[in-house]
Design a protein around this motif. Structure first.
Motif, mmCIF file in Angstrom:
data_model
loop_
_atom_site.group_PDB
_atom_site.id
_atom_site.type_symbol
_atom_site.label_atom_id
_atom_site.label_comp_id
_atom_site.label_asym_id
_atom_site.label_seq_id
_atom_site.Cartn_x
_atom_site.Cartn_y
_atom_site.Cartn_z
ATOM 1 N N UNK A 1 56.089 -19.609 23.361
ATOM 2 C CA UNK A 1 55.102 -20.642 23.679
ATOM 3 C C UNK A 1 54.479 -21.218 22.407
ATOM 4 N N UNK A 2 54.201 -20.361 21.426
ATOM 5 C CA UNK A 2 53.613 -20.826 20.172
ATOM 6 C C UNK A 2 54.566 -21.777 19.442
ATOM 7 N N UNK A 3 55.831 -21.396 19.326
ATOM 8 C CA UNK A 3 56.805 -22.261 18.652
ATOM 9 C C UNK A 3 56.981 -23.573 19.406
ATOM 10 N N UNK A 4 56.984 -23.497 20.733
ATOM 11 C CA UNK A 4 57.101 -24.720 21.535
ATOM 12 C C UNK A 4 55.943 -25.667 21.260
ATOM 13 N N UNK A 5 54.738 -25.142 21.210
ATOM 14 C CA UNK A 5 53.570 -25.985 20.969
ATOM 15 C C UNK A 5 53.608 -26.627 19.590
ATOM 16 N N UNK A 6 54.032 -25.873 18.572
ATOM 17 C CA UNK A 6 54.064 -26.439 17.223
ATOM 18 C C UNK A 6 55.231 -27.417 17.046
ATOM 19 N N UNK A 7 56.355 -27.156 17.685
ATOM 20 C CA UNK A 7 57.455 -28.125 17.637
ATOM 21 C C UNK A 7 57.032 -29.428 18.301
ATOM 22 N N UNK B 1 45.988 -25.550 14.190
ATOM 23 C CA UNK B 1 46.071 -24.434 13.242
ATOM 24 C C UNK B 1 44.793 -23.592 13.321
ATOM 25 N N UNK B 2 43.645 -24.264 13.377
ATOM 26 C CA UNK B 2 42.375 -23.543 13.494
ATOM 27 C C UNK B 2 42.300 -22.761 14.805
ATOM 28 N N UNK C 1 57.348 -25.573 10.522
ATOM 29 C CA UNK C 1 58.344 -26.337 11.284
ATOM 30 C C UNK C 1 57.767 -27.687 11.684
ATOM 31 N N UNK C 2 56.510 -27.694 12.105
ATOM 32 C CA UNK C 2 55.860 -28.949 12.502
ATOM 33 C C UNK C 2 55.786 -29.914 11.326
ATOM 34 N N UNK C 3 55.469 -29.415 10.140
ATOM 35 C CA UNK C 3 55.401 -30.279 8.969
ATOM 36 C C UNK C 3 56.780 -30.834 8.600
ATOM 37 N N UNK C 4 57.808 -30.003 8.768
ATOM 38 C CA UNK C 4 59.163 -30.480 8.485
ATOM 39 C C UNK C 4 59.573 -31.569 9.472
ATOM 40 N N UNK C 5 59.273 -31.351 10.755
ATOM 41 C CA UNK C 5 59.614 -32.348 11.771
ATOM 42 C C UNK C 5 58.826 -33.631 11.530
ATOM 43 N N UNK C 6 57.590 -33.502 11.081
ATOM 44 C CA UNK C 6 56.723 -34.670 10.875
ATOM 45 C C UNK C 6 57.294 -35.628 9.845
ATOM 46 N N UNK C 7 58.057 -35.131 8.867
ATOM 47 C CA UNK C 7 58.623 -35.999 7.848
ATOM 48 C C UNK C 7 60.026 -36.490 8.222
ATOM 49 N N UNK C 8 60.495 -36.130 9.428
ATOM 50 C CA UNK C 8 61.802 -36.570 9.932
ATOM 51 C C UNK C 8 61.581 -37.649 10.982
ATOM 52 N N UNK D 1 49.736 -14.689 14.292
ATOM 53 C CA UNK D 1 49.517 -15.462 13.067
ATOM 54 C C UNK D 1 50.834 -15.772 12.359
ATOM 55 N N UNK D 2 51.750 -14.806 12.346
ATOM 56 C CA UNK D 2 53.033 -15.022 11.674
ATOM 57 C C UNK D 2 53.824 -16.144 12.342
ATOM 58 N N UNK D 3 53.928 -16.093 13.667
ATOM 59 C CA UNK D 3 54.670 -17.137 14.389
ATOM 60 C C UNK D 3 53.965 -18.477 14.268
ATOM 61 N N UNK D 4 52.622 -18.471 14.267
ATOM 62 C CA UNK D 4 51.875 -19.719 14.084
ATOM 63 C C UNK D 4 52.142 -20.318 12.708
ATOM 64 N N UNK D 5 52.232 -19.475 11.678
ATOM 65 C CA UNK D 5 52.536 -19.965 10.333
ATOM 66 C C UNK D 5 53.925 -20.581 10.278
#
Length: 438
Positions: free
Chosen positions: A413-419, A31-32, A66-73, A57-61
């Motif tokens: 690429x940003x969404x792929x990295x966060x997923x 995130x940083x 999405x990453x936090x949602x996946x993390x709890x699944x 920044x918008x796509x990173x947010x």
């Protein structure tokens, strides 16, 4: 009876509980990096009427949520759907070849609701999940398992290569090698897997003091290539199980000879001109300073101009005057070098090293092989992209068009990295849980 003062504490634990085992350092560092990447993109476009930094920044947010949602699944659910994931991956790659949009000589994007989506980026996740599921059931300790993994990878890899997207196809190779190594594949086999690529380079590149040996009118052999093929024959003899009649040695030697000749054929008849320029110009960019070598020359000048401490944010002359093409995407690291100098580059690389170490820690502490392999697949993807991107900005690697994770502009690429990050966080979150008493 619970005291009133204890209620806020219980509510806090109730909301945090779904993420109580998440590796927060691993989450916060990307995130940083994404925030810093947006600042650097703004610096490269400060005098231009574009808002790529805002989109970054918008796509990173969105990706972080999405990453936090996946993390709890539970990541184990991916095991049940890995063939569906594999099928969707190949379907998307076929769809982009049929109905995709073209740009810069390649057909890699498909328009969805007004946004260009690059399926080859998401295909990285698909191949990581598929290989993790396969190697979870049967490790790569046998030749049959290795061939099975390679056969599964060959389909999406071939579809990506045909777009053509040489950069992403190389990332696929790094993912496969990393996951096979973690799944107990013999290191000698991995060397043999990449040896035809080395042979192709040695056969097709005019190395100094290495005139090709002409055997037939259309058949030439490089002395360095012949030495390499011989060395690989020894590796094959030592590591492959087919020792009878030295079949392992002969097979490895033949494989490299064929790889070398196919490399020559591909160089002359298959690769596009811009691909050949990217692969060769890093050896001598001054050969074409206003053409293929322009990106690399300007990037090296920008990084060198930063010296130790850099010019300061929004003050780098090369960056502010747009001397480095595509600086907000593939060459974002050159902006860091110019405006923050050698120290700034070291800090960025140190942060990436911390990310990689946390990924490795999750792989080592996962509760099963499937989770461990998922983490290693993501680690292999990030490490390869980091090395190639930084290498090409300083002239140590070809200009391959590989973005710097979380820093380069690129929505897919940003969404792929966060997923990918979310999947690894799920592996961390569902390790052996600690007991919490309210």
């Amino acid at each position: 009876m619970l005291l009133k003062s204890s209620l806020p504490k219980i509510r806090w634990k109730y909301w945090v509980k779904p993420w109580q085992q998440v590796d927060w350092l691993l989450f916060c560092l990307p995130v940083a990096v994404s925030i810093f990447g947006g600042i650097m993109i703004l610096s490269t476009e400060l005098k231009q009427p574009v808002t790529d930094w805002w989109w970054h920044w918008l796509v990173a947010t969105i990706g972080a949520f999405i990453a936090l949602f996946i993390a709890r699944t539970r990541y184990e659910n991916l095991l049940q759907w890995h063939w569906v994931t594999y099928g969707l991956t190949n379907f998307s790659l076929i769809a982009v070849m049929i109905a995709g949009t073209s740009a810069k000589g390649a057909q890699r994007w498909i328009n969805i609701a007004g946004f260009n989506v690059q399926p080859s980026e998401f295909a990285k996740i698909g191949i990581i999940i598929t290989l993790a599921a396969l190697l979870h059931k049967r490790t790569a300790s046998t030749i049959e398992s290795v061939f099975r993994a390679l056969a599964i990878t060959a389909v999406p890899w071939g579809l990506v290569f045909l777009q053509p997207d040489l950069a992403t196809s190389l990332v696929f190779g790094a993912i496969v090698l990393g996951m096979l190594y973690w799944a107990n594949a013999n290191p000698g086999w991995l060397i043999l897997m990449i040896s035809p690529i080395v042979a192709a380079i040695l056969f097709s590149t005019p190395w100094p003091l290495s005139e090709p040996i002409v055997l037939l009118k259309e058949l030439t052999f490089s002395p360095l290539g012949l030495c390499w093929a011989g060395a690989m024959g020894i590796v094959g003899w030592q590591t492959l199980p087919w020792r009878k009649f030295n079949l392992g040695a002969i097979g490895a030697w033949v494989l490299n000879m064929l790889g070398g000749e196919l490399g020559v054929f591909a160089w002359n008849h298959v690769l596009k001109e811009y691909q050949k320029d990217r692969l060769s110009v890093f050896i001598n960019p001054e050969h074409d300073p206003l053409g293929a070598g322009y990106h690399l020359i300007q990037s090296r000048i920008a990084i060198g101009a930063g010296e130790i401490w850099g010019w300061g944010l929004f003050k780098g002359p090369m960056t502010q005057l747009n001397f480095v093409p595509e600086q907000h995407t593939d060459f974002i690291f050159s902006a860091v070098g110019e405006e923050f100098g050698f120290i700034g580059c070291l800090v960025v690389l140190f942060v990436f090293c911390l990310i990689c170490l946390r990924l490795l820690h999750v792989a080592q502490t996962a509760k099963d092989n499937f989770g461990s392999l998922l983490a290693i697949g993501v680690l292999s993807m990030i490490v390869f992209q980091l090395i190639v991107n930084v290498g090409m900005t300083v002239g140590l690697a070809p200009v391959a068009g590989i973005p710097l994770p979380w820093m380069s502009y690129g929505r897919s690429a940003m969404l792929t990295n966060f997923i990918s990050l979310g999947i690894v966080e799920s592996v961390a979150n569902f390790r052996q849980r600690q007991k919490y008493y309210l």
